[in-house]
Design a protein around this motif. Sequence first.
Motif, PDB file in Angstrom:
ATOM      1  N   PHE A 146      14.725  16.823  -0.693  1.00  0.00           N
ATOM      2  CA  PHE A 146      14.947  18.087   0.032  1.00  0.00           C
ATOM      3  C   PHE A 146      13.613  18.774   0.318  1.00  0.00           C
ATOM      4  N   PHE A 147      12.768  18.887  -0.720  1.00  0.00           N
ATOM      5  CA  PHE A 147      11.546  19.680  -0.589  1.00  0.00           C
ATOM      6  C   PHE A 147      10.538  19.029   0.345  1.00  0.00           C
ATOM      7  N   TYR A 148      10.344  17.721   0.197  1.00  0.00           N
ATOM      8  CA  TYR A 148       9.311  17.050   0.989  1.00  0.00           C
ATOM      9  C   TYR A 148       9.851  16.489   2.299  1.00  0.00           C
ATOM     10  N   GLY A 149      11.092  16.823   2.654  1.00  0.00           N
ATOM     11  CA  GLY A 149      11.626  16.362   3.936  1.00  0.00           C
ATOM     12  C   GLY A 149      11.695  14.849   4.029  1.00  0.00           C
ATOM     13  N   SER A 150      12.012  14.199   2.896  1.00  0.00           N
ATOM     14  CA  SER A 150      12.039  12.736   2.873  1.00  0.00           C
ATOM     15  C   SER A 150      13.118  12.148   3.777  1.00  0.00           C
ATOM     16  N   TYR A 151      14.072  13.003   4.189  1.00  0.00           N
ATOM     17  CA  TYR A 151      15.195  12.513   4.986  1.00  0.00           C
ATOM     18  C   TYR A 151      14.877  12.432   6.466  1.00  0.00           C
TER      19      TYR A 151
ATOM     20  N   PRO B 149       0.825  -1.201   0.000  1.00  0.00           N
ATOM     21  CA  PRO B 149       0.000   0.000   0.000  1.00  0.00           C
ATOM     22  C   PRO B 149       0.863   1.256   0.000  1.00  0.00           C
ATOM     23  N   VAL B 150       0.512   2.232  -0.842  1.00  0.00           N
ATOM     24  CA  VAL B 150       1.299   3.450  -1.025  1.00  0.00           C
ATOM     25  C   VAL B 150       0.358   4.647  -0.848  1.00  0.00           C
ATOM     26  N   PRO B 151       0.836   5.756  -0.258  1.00  0.00           N
ATOM     27  CA  PRO B 151      -0.028   6.925  -0.130  1.00  0.00           C
ATOM     28  C   PRO B 151      -0.708   7.255  -1.464  1.00  0.00           C
ATOM     29  N   ARG B 152      -1.999   7.639  -1.399  1.00  0.00           N
ATOM     30  CA  ARG B 152      -2.771   7.815  -2.621  1.00  0.00           C
ATOM     31  C   ARG B 152      -2.449   9.121  -3.340  1.00  0.00           C
ATOM     32  N   ASN B 153      -1.714  10.006  -2.663  1.00  0.00           N
ATOM     33  CA  ASN B 153      -1.560  11.363  -3.210  1.00  0.00           C
ATOM     34  C   ASN B 153      -0.167  11.649  -3.775  1.00  0.00           C
ATOM     35  N   LEU B 154       0.602  10.629  -4.134  1.00  0.00           N
ATOM     36  CA  LEU B 154       1.948  10.897  -4.684  1.00  0.00           C
ATOM     37  C   LEU B 154       1.842  11.623  -6.018  1.00  0.00           C
ATOM     38  N   ASN B 155       2.645  12.693  -6.185  1.00  0.00           N
ATOM     39  CA  ASN B 155       2.642  13.395  -7.468  1.00  0.00           C
ATOM     40  C   ASN B 155       3.794  12.873  -8.339  1.00  0.00           C
ATOM     41  N   TYR B 156       3.975  13.527  -9.493  1.00  0.00           N
ATOM     42  CA  TYR B 156       4.974  12.992 -10.429  1.00  0.00           C
ATOM     43  C   TYR B 156       6.407  13.165  -9.938  1.00  0.00           C
ATOM     44  N   MET B 157       6.616  13.999  -8.910  1.00  0.00           N
ATOM     45  CA  MET B 157       7.972  14.093  -8.356  1.00  0.00           C
ATOM     46  C   MET B 157       8.399  12.760  -7.740  1.00  0.00           C
ATOM     47  N   TYR B 158       7.411  11.941  -7.396  1.00  0.00           N
ATOM     48  CA  TYR B 158       7.726  10.639  -6.792  1.00  0.00           C
ATOM     49  C   TYR B 158       8.007   9.577  -7.846  1.00  0.00           C
ATOM     50  N   ASN B 159       8.085  10.008  -9.101  1.00  0.00           N
ATOM     51  CA  ASN B 159       8.309   9.098 -10.213  1.00  0.00           C
ATOM     52  C   ASN B 159       9.801   8.818 -10.428  1.00  0.00           C
ATOM     53  N   PHE B 160      10.642   9.701  -9.878  1.00  0.00           N
ATOM     54  CA  PHE B 160      12.047   9.672 -10.292  1.00  0.00           C
ATOM     55  C   PHE B 160      12.857   8.525  -9.694  1.00  0.00           C
ATOM     56  N   GLY B 161      12.375   7.958  -8.593  1.00  0.00           N
ATOM     57  CA  GLY B 161      13.068   6.790  -8.043  1.00  0.00           C
ATOM     58  C   GLY B 161      13.008   5.627  -9.016  1.00  0.00           C
TER      59      GLY B 161
ATOM     60  N   GLY C 140       7.396   3.004   4.591  1.00  0.00           N
ATOM     61  CA  GLY C 140       6.627   3.371   3.404  1.00  0.00           C
ATOM     62  C   GLY C 140       7.041   4.754   2.916  1.00  0.00           C
ATOM     63  N   SER C 141       6.548   5.127   1.727  1.00  0.00           N
ATOM     64  CA  SER C 141       6.923   6.407   1.117  1.00  0.00           C
ATOM     65  C   SER C 141       6.411   7.589   1.936  1.00  0.00           C
ATOM     66  N   THR C 142       7.105   8.722   1.806  1.00  0.00           N
ATOM     67  CA  THR C 142       6.478   9.976   2.252  1.00  0.00           C
ATOM     68  C   THR C 142       5.431  10.344   1.206  1.00  0.00           C
ATOM     69  N   ASN C 143       4.839  11.520   1.368  1.00  0.00           N
ATOM     70  CA  ASN C 143       3.875  11.978   0.366  1.00  0.00           C
ATOM     71  C   ASN C 143       3.874  13.498   0.418  1.00  0.00           C
ATOM     72  N   PRO C 144       3.251  14.155  -0.547  1.00  0.00           N
ATOM     73  CA  PRO C 144       3.366  15.620  -0.619  1.00  0.00           C
ATOM     74  C   PRO C 144       2.843  16.356   0.617  1.00  0.00           C
ATOM     75  N   THR C 145       1.975  15.762   1.421  1.00  0.00           N
ATOM     76  CA  THR C 145       1.537  16.462   2.628  1.00  0.00           C
ATOM     77  C   THR C 145       2.534  16.272   3.772  1.00  0.00           C
ATOM     78  N   GLY C 146       3.325  15.214   3.713  1.00  0.00           N
ATOM     79  CA  GLY C 146       4.234  14.919   4.813  1.00  0.00           C
ATOM     80  C   GLY C 146       3.536  14.308   6.012  1.00  0.00           C
ATOM     81  N   VAL C 147       2.215  14.125   5.937  1.00  0.00           N
ATOM     82  CA  VAL C 147       1.465  13.493   7.030  1.00  0.00           C
ATOM     83  C   VAL C 147       1.549  11.987   6.851  1.00  0.00           C
TER      84      VAL C 147
END
Lengths: 187, 430
Positions: B118-123, B38-50, B222-229
Motif C-alpha cells: 500500500f505505502f510504496y505503491g507496489s500495485y 539484480p535487485v534495487p540497492r536501496n530496499l529497506n527492511y519492509m521488503y523483508n516480509f515476502g 523486478g522489485s519496487t524500492n522505497p523511492t518508487g523510481v
Amino acid sequence: MTETAVAESPNDTAQGVRRRDFIYVAATGAAGVGAASVLVPLISQMAPSADVLAESSTEIDIGSIQPGQAIKAVFHKQPVFVRRLTPVEIAEAKKVDVASLRDPQSLEDRTKKGKEEWLITMGVCTHLGCVPLGAGEGEVKGEFGGYFCPCHGSTYDTAARIRKGPAPKNLEVPPYEFTSDTVVKIG
Amino acid sequence: MSFPWANEYKPSHPAMVWLDEKLPLPRFVYNAIGAGYPVPRNLNYMYNFGVLAGFCLVIQIVTGVVLAMHYAANTGVAFNSTEHIMRDVNWGWMLRYGHANGASAFFVVVYFHIFRGFFYGSYKAPREMIWLLGVAIFLLMMATAFMGYVLPWGQMSYWGAKVITGLFGAIPLVGEPIQTWLLGGFAPDQAALNRFFSLHFLLPFVILGVVILHIWALHIPGSTNPTGVEVKQESDTVPFHPYYTAKDGFGLGVFLIFYCALLFFAPNALGHPDNYIPANPMQTPAHIVPEWYFWPFYAILRAFTQNFLFFPAKLMGVLAMFSSILVWFLLPWLDKSPVRSGHFRPTFRKFFWLLVIDVAVLGYCGGSPAEEPYVIISQIAAFYYFAHFFIILPLVSMTEKPLPLPFSITEAVLGADEAATLAAPVAPAE
C-alpha cells in the motif's frame, strides 16, 4: 466460378463447410461435454449423503411437558425447542399487532390448529445460527418473554417471533405433525 | 526477464556443466534468488516480509504434514486426537503450538507485506499482476486458516464453522441450499469436518503454486524500492546473493526470536480458551470470535445492523466483508497517481496512516462483543475503510502535488553528482 472451385476441393462440401471443421467442432464439443459431465458427481458428492438425510426426522414424547416448560430436542443435528405455552403467554402473543412485526406472522400461523399451546421451533437464531436462551430451566427469556440470543442480542417473543436485535426472521418452524396426543414427529 | 547486466551462471565443475545441459535447475535458482538476479540497492527492511511469508508457509506445511500423521478427522475423536497430540505424541505440543502460532505469524508478516505494498505503491503498473496474485494468495490463506481452525473440533471450531458457513445462507434464494451443500448436512458434522480436513491439506499446496506465479510475475519488472523510481542503470542494483540473502537472513533471525517467544512462552496468548471445550451443537459460547487475524473483517460483517434498501442487514454485512478484500483487486486502477512511493506523496501518506489506524480500530471492535459503543465505532470505521479506497484514493491521486523525485536510485542513495564528494573537488585540507 468460386462455387465450382469449392465443389471440386475434396475437403469441401457444396455448402462451403469443410469436413475438417466439422470433425474439429464435433470432437472438441464431445470432449467438452464429456469433461463437464464429470462435474456432476464431483459437485453432487458434497451434498448431504443418504445416511445424513435418513436421520432427518425425529419423534418426541411431549407427554410430560407442563405449561410454561420447554425441552430441547435434536433435529437435523440442530436444537429444536418444544415449548408448552401458558394461557398468559398465548394471550401476550395474540395481543401484538401482526403488521407491526419485522417478520409478520400470527401465533396461529406458527402452531397447529387446536394445538396452539405447542410452540415448536428450531433453536437456531436466524442471525448467525447461535442457540438462543430461554428453553432451558432458569435461562433468561429476554424482555419479550420468549427467547434471547446471547451472541448478538436478538430477542424473540412468546411466539418465537423476532422483536429486537439483528436477526432478520422469526425462529424457523420445522415441518412436524402430531402422531398422537403425546407424540410429535418432526421432519 | 532480468536486467542486461545480470551476472551469468557459469558452472565450473564438470558435473554442474553436465547438469546445466540436461536440466538447468541450478541456473534457474541462480537467476531467481542467486547472484544472477539484480535487485534495487536501496530496499529497506519492509521488503523483508515476502521472504518471511514464504518461510511461514514452509513452517505451516512441515508442521501440518506431521500433525496430519497423528490427527483423526472424525467428530467422535477429533478433539481427543488433538489432545493426544498435545499430551502423548513426542514433541506433539511443540508441533501443534508451532502450527497454531505459525498461522498467526504468517498473518502478521503478510499484513506487513500488504501494507508495505500500500505505502510504496507496489500495485501500480507494471506490477498489477503481482498484486492480483498476492490478493488471491491472501484469500486462499483465509480459507485455509478458517478450515484449519475447525479441525480441533472445540467449541470455537464448531461455532466458527457454523457462523461462517451461515454467511452463505444470507445469499438470496440459493443461500440455504449452498450452505447445506458446503457442509454436507444441515449443521457442521462429520461430512463438514472431513472435507475441511481434506481441503486444509490441499490448499497450502495451491498457495505454494500461486506463490511461485507471484514470484515469477515479480521477476519480470523486478522489485519496487522505497523511492518508487524504476531501475535505470547497473549502479542502481546489487545481486540478490549475497546482498539480500544476507539481509533477509538477518530479518529471518529477528522474526524467529519473536516467533519462538510466542511459541515457547505464550503459546495460548492468541488462542481462545473456549476451544479447549469439545464441540457442543446444543450450546453456543457466550461470545463467538474468530481468530485475531479475521477481526477487522468480522467487525465489517457485524457493522450492518439495519436493512438497507432491498438488502437485509445480514446480506449487506456479508457483501461488505467480502468487498473489503475484493476492493484490493481494484487498487491498481483506483490509485491513478504516477508516483509510486508514499515518501513523495505528502497527502497520500497521511491517509495511509489513517487507514492503518482505521484497520486497527476495526480489529479491536471485531474482537469485542457486539454491543455499544463497539457497533457504532465499527460502523464509522467500516464506512471510512470503503471511503479510503473508493473516494479518498482516487481524489488524492488526482489533486495531490507530489514532491520532486530523485533522478535514480543511485542518486537517492549517494546524492546527486554535483553534491557528491567524488565529483566536486574540495579545497585540500590544511
